[in-house]
Design an enzyme around this catalytic site. Structure first.
Site, PDB file in Angstrom:
ATOM      1  N   SER A 160       0.856  -1.190   0.000  1.00  0.00           N
ATOM      2  CA  SER A 160       0.000   0.000   0.000  1.00  0.00           C
ATOM      3  C   SER A 160       0.884   1.228   0.000  1.00  0.00           C
ATOM      4  CB  SER A 160      -0.888  -0.012   1.254  1.00  0.00           C
ATOM      5  OG  SER A 160      -1.480   1.256   1.484  1.00  0.00           O
ATOM      6  N   TYR A 167      -2.517   0.415  10.653  1.00  0.00           N
ATOM      7  CA  TYR A 167      -2.498  -0.181   9.316  1.00  0.00           C
ATOM      8  C   TYR A 167      -1.139   0.038   8.655  1.00  0.00           C
ATOM      9  CZ  TYR A 167      -3.599  -0.799   4.341  1.00  0.00           C
ATOM     10  OH  TYR A 167      -3.594  -1.198   3.028  1.00  0.00           O
TER      11      TYR A 167
END
Length: 237
Positions: free
Chosen positions: A140, A153
C-alpha cells in the site's frame, strides 16, 4: 528486460481472491494462461468466481488464514503440485488515531497484513525454491508513508515492506520477490475507508483493481534472473 510471451505453465496461489485486487489478479493470471489456486474466507464469493470463470485452471479453497487448521489446509493444497508463485493480496484496513485504536484493531491489522503473509511465505519457501518462483506482496502507499489516523495499518504495511526486502536479499538467485504499492484503489475496502473519513466514494476516482493486477502480471512475465522489485500504482489526479 526480457519477458515471457505468456503465463502458460505457471501455477500461482492468490490470497484474498474473492474480491478487489485479489479477484482481479486471479482473472488476469487465468487470462494469461496460468493455473491459479484462489483462496479467501468467503466461500460464496469464491463459488461465484468459479461459476464466472468455469476453467479447469482455477482451483478454489475457502479458508481463514487466521485459523491454524485452515492455514495447514492451504499449505497442503498449494504444495500438492509444483508452485511457481504466490500473490499475497489478503488484507484488512482498520483505521484510527494512536489514541483511539483498540488492541483488537491493532492485532487484526498485524495478523492479516503481516503475520500471515510471513508464515505462509515461510511454509511455501521449499516449493518456491524448487521452481525458482516469485513472491508478490500487495502492499500500500501507507507502506511507504504513514498519515494521521493510519498508524496501525501503516505499521503492518511497513513491516510487510521489510519482510519483502529481507526475503529478496536472503533468496537472491532462488526466489524472486516483488512488492506492488497501490494507491487508493476502487474496492470494498476503499468504500469503508471513505465512510470512515466521512467522504463520498466514487470508484472512478481511484486506481482500478485491474490496473494493479496488470502490474502483478508484469512481475510474473519478467523472465529470471531479472526481477521487478517494486511497482507503485497511483491515481493520476
Amino acid at each position: 528486460m526480457s519477458q515471457r510471451s505468456s503465463l502458460s505453465g505457471l501455477r500461482v496461489l492468490v490470497t484474498g481472491a474473492s474480491r478487489g485486487i485479489g479477484r482481479a489478479t486471479t482473472l488476469a493470471l487465468l487470462r494469461g494462461g496460468a493455473a491459479v489456486l484462489a483462496t479467501a474466507r468467503d466461500a460464496e464469493r469464491l463459488a461465484s468466481l468459479e461459476r464466472e470463470v468455469s476453467s479447469a485452471d482455477l482451483e478454489t479453497l475457502a479458508v481463514d488464514l487466521l485459523d491454524d487448521a485452515g492455514g495447514a489446509r492451504l499449505i497442503g493444497a498449494a504444495t500438492a503440485r509444483p508452485l511457481d508463485g504466490v500473490v499475497h493480496s489478503a488484507g484488512v484496513c482498520r483505521l484510527g488515531s494512536v489514541e483511539d485504536t483498540s488492541a483488537e484493531a491493532l492485532d487484526l491489522n498485524w495478523q492479516v497484513n503481516f503475520r500471515e503473509p510471513y508464515l505462509l511465505t515461510q511454509a511455501l519457501l521449499p516449493s518456491l525454491r524448487a521452481q525458482r518462483g516469485l513472491v508478490v506482496f500487495i502492499n500500500s502507499g501507507a507502506g511507504v508513508q504513514a498519515g494521521p489516523g493510519w498508524s496501525a495499518y501503516a505499521a503492518s504495511k511497513h513491516a510487510l515492506r521489510a519482510l519483502a526486502n529481507s526475503l529478496r536479499s536472503e533468496e537472491a538467485g532462488t526466489v524472486r520477490v516483488s512488492t506492488v504499492y497501490p494507491g487508493r484503489t476502487a474496492s470494498d475496502m476503499q468504500a469503508a475507508v471513505r465512510q470512515h473519513e466521512g467522504k463520498t466514494y466514487d470508484p472512478a476516482a481511484f486506481v482500478q483493481p485491474e490496473d494493479v493486477a496488470a502490474g502483478v502480471c508484469l512481475a510474473f512475465q519478467t523472465a529470471a534472473p531479472a526481477v521487478v522489485e517494486e511497482i507503485s500504482i497511483r491515481p493520476s489526479g
